[in-house]
Design an enzyme around this catalytic site. Structure first.
Site, PDB file in Angstrom:
ATOM      1  N   ASP A 130       0.808  -1.227  -0.003  1.00  0.00           N
ATOM      2  CA  ASP A 130      -0.117  -0.015  -0.016  1.00  0.00           C
ATOM      3  C   ASP A 130       0.757   1.277   0.049  1.00  0.00           C
ATOM      4  O   ASP A 130       1.901   1.343   0.905  1.00  0.00           O
ATOM      5  CB  ASP A 130      -0.848   0.105   1.252  1.00  0.00           C
ATOM      6  CG  ASP A 130      -2.120  -0.747   0.927  1.00  0.00           C
ATOM      7  OD1 ASP A 130      -2.778  -0.561  -0.191  1.00  0.00           O
ATOM      8  OD2 ASP A 130      -2.702  -1.102   1.885  1.00  0.00           O
TER       9      ASP A 130
ATOM     10  N   GLU B 145      -5.575   4.023  -3.042  1.00  0.00           N
ATOM     11  CA  GLU B 145      -7.241   4.081  -2.660  1.00  0.00           C
ATOM     12  C   GLU B 145      -7.590   5.293  -3.537  1.00  0.00           C
ATOM     13  O   GLU B 145      -7.265   6.184  -3.799  1.00  0.00           O
ATOM     14  CB  GLU B 145      -7.569   4.372  -1.414  1.00  0.00           C
ATOM     15  CG  GLU B 145      -6.984   3.409  -0.424  1.00  0.00           C
ATOM     16  CD  GLU B 145      -7.428   3.298   1.036  1.00  0.00           C
ATOM     17  OE1 GLU B 145      -8.086   4.324   1.392  1.00  0.00           O
ATOM     18  OE2 GLU B 145      -7.027   2.455   1.935  1.00  0.00           O
TER      19      GLU B 145
ATOM     20  N   GLU C 131     -13.717  -2.836  -1.636  1.00  0.00           N
ATOM     21  CA  GLU C 131     -14.056  -3.130  -0.139  1.00  0.00           C
ATOM     22  C   GLU C 131     -15.416  -2.498   0.232  1.00  0.00           C
ATOM     23  O   GLU C 131     -15.595  -1.373  -0.072  1.00  0.00           O
ATOM     24  CB  GLU C 131     -12.918  -2.309   0.637  1.00  0.00           C
ATOM     25  CG  GLU C 131     -12.999  -2.535   2.274  1.00  0.00           C
ATOM     26  CD  GLU C 131     -11.824  -2.184   2.918  1.00  0.00           C
ATOM     27  OE1 GLU C 131     -10.834  -1.750   2.383  1.00  0.00           O
ATOM     28  OE2 GLU C 131     -11.845  -2.129   4.228  1.00  0.00           O
TER      29      GLU C 131
HETATM   30  O1  KIV Z   1      -4.621  -2.381   4.183  1.00  0.00           O
HETATM   31  C1  KIV Z   1      -5.120  -3.359   4.023  1.00  0.00           C
HETATM   32  O2  KIV Z   1      -4.966  -4.543   4.424  1.00  0.00           O
HETATM   33  C2  KIV Z   1      -6.175  -3.543   2.522  1.00  0.00           C
HETATM   34  C3  KIV Z   1      -7.096  -4.646   2.584  1.00  0.00           C
HETATM   35  C4  KIV Z   1      -8.106  -4.727   3.732  1.00  0.00           C
HETATM   36  C5  KIV Z   1      -7.378  -4.798   1.202  1.00  0.00           C
HETATM   37  O3  KIV Z   1      -5.927  -2.438   2.043  1.00  0.00           O
END
Ligand code: KIV
Length: 259
Positions: free
Chosen positions: A86, A116, A183
């Site tokens: 991420d 996101e 999500e």
């Molecule tokens: O940060 C995370 O673990 C996520 C998942 C919930 C998809 O984005």
């Protein structure tokens, strides 16, 4: 178990073969190794790190340095699984910033990045892809916006939200994302998106009909009894088992040795 390294193209191709994509999060070396050995094709170093490992109240506190630290730990397991990471909150405000930070995650060992949003981050998504870094989308409830949104709510119940989700998903797919996490998207909308898109949808709390499912691994293992989530039934009661084993070990220390 697949012995060859899995790529973003391999994940994308699973949709065409009708193969369900099972994805889980990892934040450290042992978990990455175990998920890989269990044949999980896509491991996400999610910024859920903030809540499930670092003790923050939500993902908005996670920094680039923290993400890099945990991506390095996961990458040291050298999994066959594709490792996506991420981009944390406020790390992709402009295309230049998005590329610079995606490169940092790549240097730490990530093979794809996730951010996101939809059309509002399209210039950033295109810049990351133009830099040769595979991109995983994330639509629906966006945890990095939890404070503005006042909680975690299902998306796609209203017509306007449905149209926005479709336009965002199509924009990400056209730009070249290899898959999209959905999500907390209402199940009928997630199903419609799955049928409509050429790339896989990977659901979390979005019904059964996505091309794959992703979970936060400590939720699946029942490690965090203080969080209860509607969309996850833990398959193990790891928290209770850990407490019990630790208590037994402690009590064993007080007993006299057997002669
Ligand atoms: O940060 C995370 O673990 C996520 C998942 C919930 C998809 O984005």
């Amino acid at each position: 178990m697949n012995k060859t390294k899995i790529t973003a193209d391999d994940i994308r191709a699973m949709k065409a073969r009708g193969e369900k994509i099972a994805s889980l999060t990892a934040y450290d070396f042992p978990m990455a190794r175990l998920l890989d050995q269990a044949g999980i094709p896509l491991i996400l170093v999610g910024d859920s790190l903030g809540m499930v490992v670092l003790g923050y109240p939500d993902t908005t506190h996670v920094t680039m340095e923290e993400m890099e630290h945990h991506v390095r730990a996961v990458a040291r397991a050298r999994p066959n699984s594709l490792v996506a990471a991420d981009l944390p909150y406020h790390s992709y405000e402009s295309p230049e910033m998005a590329v610079a930070n995606a490169r940092r995650l790549k240097a730490a060992g990530a093979e794809a990045v996730k951010a996101e949003g939809g059309r509002e981050i399209l210039p950033q998504v295109k810049a990351i892809l133009a830099d040769g870094i595979p991109f995983l989308g994330h639509l629906g409830m966006l945890p990095q916006h939890v404070l503005e949104e006042g909680g975690y709510h299902i998306k796609g119940k209203q017509e306007g939200e449905q149209q926005a989700l479709i336009a965002d998903a199509e924009a990400l797919a056209d730009a070249g994302a290899f898959a999209i996490v959905l999500e907390l998207v209402s199940a009928p909308v997630a199903r419609a998106l799955t049928q409509r898109l050429p790339i896989p949808t990977i659901g979390i709390g979005s019904g059964r009909d996505c091309d794959g499912q992703i979970l936060v691994t400590p939720d699946l293992l029942g490690m965090l009894p203080w969080f209860t989530l509607k969309h996850v039934k833990p398959k193990l009661n790891a928290a209770d088992q850990m407490r019990e084993v630790v208590r037994e070990w402690k009590e064993g220390l007080a007993k006299p040795p057997v002669k």
